[in-house]
Design an enzyme around this catalytic site. Structure first.
Site, PDB file in Angstrom:
ATOM      1  N   LYS A 133       0.839  -1.193   0.000  1.00  0.00           N
ATOM      2  CA  LYS A 133       0.000   0.000   0.000  1.00  0.00           C
ATOM      3  C   LYS A 133       0.880   1.252   0.000  1.00  0.00           C
ATOM      4  O   LYS A 133       1.787   1.372   0.812  1.00  0.00           O
ATOM      5  CB  LYS A 133      -0.933  -0.014   1.207  1.00  0.00           C
ATOM      6  CG  LYS A 133      -1.895  -1.203   1.199  1.00  0.00           C
ATOM      7  CD  LYS A 133      -2.876  -1.160   2.341  1.00  0.00           C
ATOM      8  CE  LYS A 133      -2.188  -1.347   3.682  1.00  0.00           C
ATOM      9  NZ  LYS A 133      -3.148  -1.501   4.797  1.00  0.00           N
ATOM     10  N   THR A 166      -9.229   8.809   8.307  1.00  0.00           N
ATOM     11  CA  THR A 166      -8.706   7.570   7.720  1.00  0.00           C
ATOM     12  C   THR A 166      -8.563   6.455   8.758  1.00  0.00           C
ATOM     13  O   THR A 166      -7.878   5.463   8.509  1.00  0.00           O
ATOM     14  CB  THR A 166      -7.341   7.825   7.066  1.00  0.00           C
ATOM     15  OG1 THR A 166      -6.445   8.388   8.045  1.00  0.00           O
ATOM     16  CG2 THR A 166      -7.468   8.785   5.890  1.00  0.00           C
ATOM     17  N   GLY A 212      -9.014   3.207  10.452  1.00  0.00           N
ATOM     18  CA  GLY A 212      -9.560   1.909  10.072  1.00  0.00           C
ATOM     19  C   GLY A 212      -9.454   1.574   8.601  1.00  0.00           C
ATOM     20  O   GLY A 212     -10.036   0.577   8.151  1.00  0.00           O
ATOM     21  N   THR A 213      -8.700   2.363   7.826  1.00  0.00           N
ATOM     22  CA  THR A 213      -8.613   2.082   6.388  1.00  0.00           C
ATOM     23  C   THR A 213      -7.968   0.726   6.105  1.00  0.00           C
ATOM     24  O   THR A 213      -8.416  -0.011   5.227  1.00  0.00           O
ATOM     25  CB  THR A 213      -7.828   3.178   5.648  1.00  0.00           C
ATOM     26  OG1 THR A 213      -6.579   3.393   6.309  1.00  0.00           O
ATOM     27  CG2 THR A 213      -8.615   4.469   5.611  1.00  0.00           C
ATOM     28  N   GLY A 214      -6.907   0.397   6.841  1.00  0.00           N
ATOM     29  CA  GLY A 214      -6.235  -0.884   6.617  1.00  0.00           C
ATOM     30  C   GLY A 214      -7.129  -2.061   6.951  1.00  0.00           C
ATOM     31  O   GLY A 214      -7.189  -3.053   6.203  1.00  0.00           O
ATOM     32  N   CYS A 215      -7.840  -1.955   8.054  1.00  0.00           N
ATOM     33  CA  CYS A 215      -8.778  -3.010   8.455  1.00  0.00           C
ATOM     34  C   CYS A 215      -9.875  -3.168   7.411  1.00  0.00           C
ATOM     35  O   CYS A 215     -10.239  -4.288   7.020  1.00  0.00           O
ATOM     36  CB  CYS A 215      -9.413  -2.673   9.799  1.00  0.00           C
ATOM     37  SG  CYS A 215      -8.259  -2.370  11.150  1.00  0.00           S
TER      38      CYS A 215
END
Length: 275
Positions: free
Chosen positions: A172, A206, A208-211
């Site tokens: 990412k 942003t 929690g974007t990865g989750c």
């Protein structure tokens, strides 16, 4: 009904962790189950407390889910300790579901969500089982041991990660570039790759974007999408969630898990295939 699973920590603020995963699963029409690895006192301003569950209870939750449900795909998020990682990996060795690993290490506010000595267990026990790994640049640096400054470094880090046994790694790029666009690069064990380019959004919302991204991949794989399709469609899901924020909380606000369905999943991700 396709059943999926999240193995992660609880976020009392609802924007990340188990809560974000289950919201994503629901929005993408899968049935979400969960194994909680840690409780956190957390909101958009930071993490105020972390209370990990015991490895024994993690194992009991996993066994309970797998005894009753046919889990098509699962993801791991915050695992916190060597002992929990080893427990999760031991049980997952017996499963045939797609495994998506989001190597959660640091919270948005800077709190450590993975103990330093747990990285070795992550690399040697869990990653060899993974269908997909979704690190951001700082996480990829820790896992690979490669300092990432440019595109060649991204390639070198991904190559090292694939050597750990991961079938696919999504590097990412949100932390990498200061440009009008953000690029994620996807590398497969067979040597092929592609990149996804999207508009960079100037927002602090942003959390929690990865989750959310990793759980969207999980849901699409659980529904039978191909790996390529799942990654691109998950990118649409998280991009729409970022572009249409809920504007709640006083810190790094959560993404909008409703946006993908409300906008019928319409978003153009520029996909560049490489040979």
């Amino acid at each position: 009904m396709d059943v999926v699973l999240t193995i992660a920590g609880s976020d009392s603020g609802g924007g990340a962790g188990i809560q974000a995963d289950l919201k994503t699963f629901q929005e993408l029409k899968t049935f979400g189950t969960s194994v909680i690895t840690a409780l956190t006192a957390q909101n958009t301003c930071g993490v105020q407390g972390i209370y990990p569950t015991t490895p024994e209870f993690v194992a009991q939750q996993m066994t309970s889910v797998f005894q009753d449900f046919n889990v098509k795909a699962l993801k791991t998020g915050m695992l916190f300790s060597t002992e929990i990682i080893e427990t999760v990996a031991r049980i997952l060795q017996q499963q045939t579901a797609h495994i998506i690993v989001d190597p959660v290490m640091i919270a948005k506010g800077g709190a450590a969500l993975l103990q330093d000595d747990a990285v070795h267990a992550l690399n040697t026990k869990l990653l060899p089982l993974a269908t997909v790994l979704t690190p951001n640049i700082p996480e990829a640096e820790v896992i690979s041991g490669v300092k990432i400054r440019n595109e060649q470094d991204i390639f070198n880090a991904a190559k090292r990660i694939l050597q750990l046994g991961v079938k696919c790694v999504v590097m990412k790029g949100g932390h990498f570039e200061e440009a009008d666009t953000a690029t994620d690069t996807v590398f497969f064990e067979n040597g092929s790759s592609f990149s996804m380019e999207t508009k960079r959004i100037n927002t602090k919302h942003t959390h929690g974007t990865g989750c959310t991204f990793s759980s969207a991949i999980t849901a699409f794989l659980g529904r039978g999408f191909t790996l390529h399709e799942s990654i691109v469609e998950a990118k649409k899901f998280v991009q729409l969630a970022i572009e249409h924020p809920l504007n709640i909380g006083h810190g790094h606000g959560p993404t909008n898990h409703f946006a993908y369905q409300e906008l019928r999943g319409i978003y153009e991700v520029m996909v560049h295939e490489t040979k």
